[in-house]
Design a protein around this motif. Structure first.
Motif, PDB file in Angstrom:
ATOM      1  N   GLU A 162       1.264   4.002  -3.038  1.00  0.00           N
ATOM      2  CA  GLU A 162       1.098   5.434  -2.792  1.00  0.00           C
ATOM      3  C   GLU A 162       2.324   6.203  -3.279  1.00  0.00           C
ATOM      4  O   GLU A 162       2.201   7.335  -3.758  1.00  0.00           O
ATOM      5  CB  GLU A 162       0.883   5.688  -1.296  1.00  0.00           C
ATOM      6  CG  GLU A 162       0.677   7.150  -0.920  1.00  0.00           C
ATOM      7  CD  GLU A 162      -0.606   7.738  -1.467  1.00  0.00           C
ATOM      8  OE1 GLU A 162      -0.726   8.979  -1.517  1.00  0.00           O
ATOM      9  OE2 GLU A 162      -1.502   6.958  -1.849  1.00  0.00           O
ATOM     10  N   SER A 205       0.910   4.792   3.949  1.00  0.00           N
ATOM     11  CA  SER A 205       0.304   5.466   2.801  1.00  0.00           C
ATOM     12  C   SER A 205      -0.669   6.567   3.207  1.00  0.00           C
ATOM     13  O   SER A 205      -0.959   7.458   2.411  1.00  0.00           O
ATOM     14  CB  SER A 205      -0.411   4.443   1.913  1.00  0.00           C
ATOM     15  OG  SER A 205      -1.419   3.771   2.651  1.00  0.00           O
ATOM     16  N   SER A 214       0.839  -1.209   0.000  1.00  0.00           N
ATOM     17  CA  SER A 214       0.000   0.000   0.000  1.00  0.00           C
ATOM     18  C   SER A 214       0.864   1.244   0.000  1.00  0.00           C
ATOM     19  O   SER A 214       0.588   2.216  -0.711  1.00  0.00           O
ATOM     20  CB  SER A 214      -0.921  -0.002   1.226  1.00  0.00           C
ATOM     21  OG  SER A 214      -1.846  -1.054   1.157  1.00  0.00           O
ATOM     22  N   ASN A 215       1.931   1.236   0.804  1.00  0.00           N
ATOM     23  CA  ASN A 215       2.815   2.394   0.848  1.00  0.00           C
ATOM     24  C   ASN A 215       3.561   2.563  -0.469  1.00  0.00           C
ATOM     25  O   ASN A 215       3.771   3.676  -0.939  1.00  0.00           O
ATOM     26  CB  ASN A 215       3.816   2.253   1.997  1.00  0.00           C
ATOM     27  CG  ASN A 215       4.434   3.588   2.386  1.00  0.00           C
ATOM     28  OD1 ASN A 215       3.848   4.634   2.167  1.00  0.00           O
ATOM     29  ND2 ASN A 215       5.614   3.550   2.963  1.00  0.00           N
TER      30      ASN A 215
END
Length: 264
Positions: free
Chosen positions: A83, A179, A79-80
């Motif tokens: 992002e 994120s 997820s990070n």
């Protein structure tokens, strides 16, 4: 008189025959050889060029491919990383902000980079202000009242490993830990490193992204790794997003630097 005419004709014929023979000898031994040499050289150059441009298919499970992919692909902490790419289909590293690059660097830091230090004379609260968020952050303390700390040297080393030996970044840029930017690391000049701050808030259910390597190729100048990305919503099953090609250039020191992520 007739004998003289015959002799003249014979001399002329002999002269012409000699000139013709000499001409053929020169062509055969000089011009023809030179032409053949040029042809051979041209063929050799073309062969070398084709060899240099030839792509080699790599084993997707090889250490080289997996080590490069694990640095930038949608694996752990996807997820990070997603992002960091700002959900864009086409990313050129040269156009990424330092903050986005550092978010990617954060996911590559090893456990020994995360340290704790005593809480001494540090700002207990900071205010961030950029195009993506504007919020108050509190100094995050451990259960022993210490602070979480990352040395600048560790961040710089991973940055150069990812983006190139001669690349630099601004110390003013924060490091996003997640994120949603609920936790961030901010550079402290006195400590020459980054300390952790937190913004109280919750994380809503989000789409999770996952990638896997489907192919990899190598040329004399770069390595390309193709990733298949799937997305899963909190309520749904995985769906295919598409394929992305990661390109790494081979630097002068033999290391590979990340240059782009492009959707096929």
């Amino acid at each position: 008189m007739k004998i003289n005419k015959v002799l003249v004709v014979f001399v002329v014929i002999f002269f012409l025959t000699t000139v013709a023979g000499a001409s053929y000898f020169c062509y055969d031994n000089f011009f023809k050889v030179d032409s053949e040499t040029k042809d051979d050289t041209s063929v050799e150059e073309n062969s070398t060029e084709e060899k240099n441009n030839k792509e080699e298919t790599l084993d997707v499970n090889s250490r080289l491919v997996q080590s490069l992919y694990n640095k930038v692909g949608l694996v752990d902490d996807s997820s990070n990383r997603y992002e960091a790419y700002r959900k864009s289909d086409n990313i050129l590293v040269s156009e990424m902000s330092d903050e986005d690059k550092l978010a990617l660097v954060y996911t590559n830091l090893l456990s020994y980079s995360f340290q704790t230090l005593p809480n001494e004379n540090l700002d207990q609260e900071i205010i961030t202000n950029n195009s993506n968020y504007n919020s108050n952050y509190q100094l995050l303390l451990t259960s022993y009242g210490h602070i979480n700390f990352i040395p600048f040297s560790d961040v710089e080393l991973k940055f150069k490993e990812l983006f190139g030996q001669h690349e630099t970044f601004s110390k003013d840029s924060i490091i996003r830990e997640d994120s949603d930017s609920l936790r961030i690391y901010v550079y402290n000049n006195n400590l020459n490193g980054y300390i952790e701050y937190s913004n109280v808030g919750g994380i809503e259910g989000r789409i999770s992204y996952k990638g896997r390597v489907v192919s990899a190729k190598k040329s004399d100048k770069n390595i390309t790794i193709t990733e298949e990305v799937t997305a899963t919503s909190p309520e749904g099953s995985p769906t295919t997003v598409g394929n992305y090609v990661y390109t790494f250039n081979i630097d002068d020191d033999g290391m590979y630097s990340f240059v782009s992520r492009i959707k096929e």
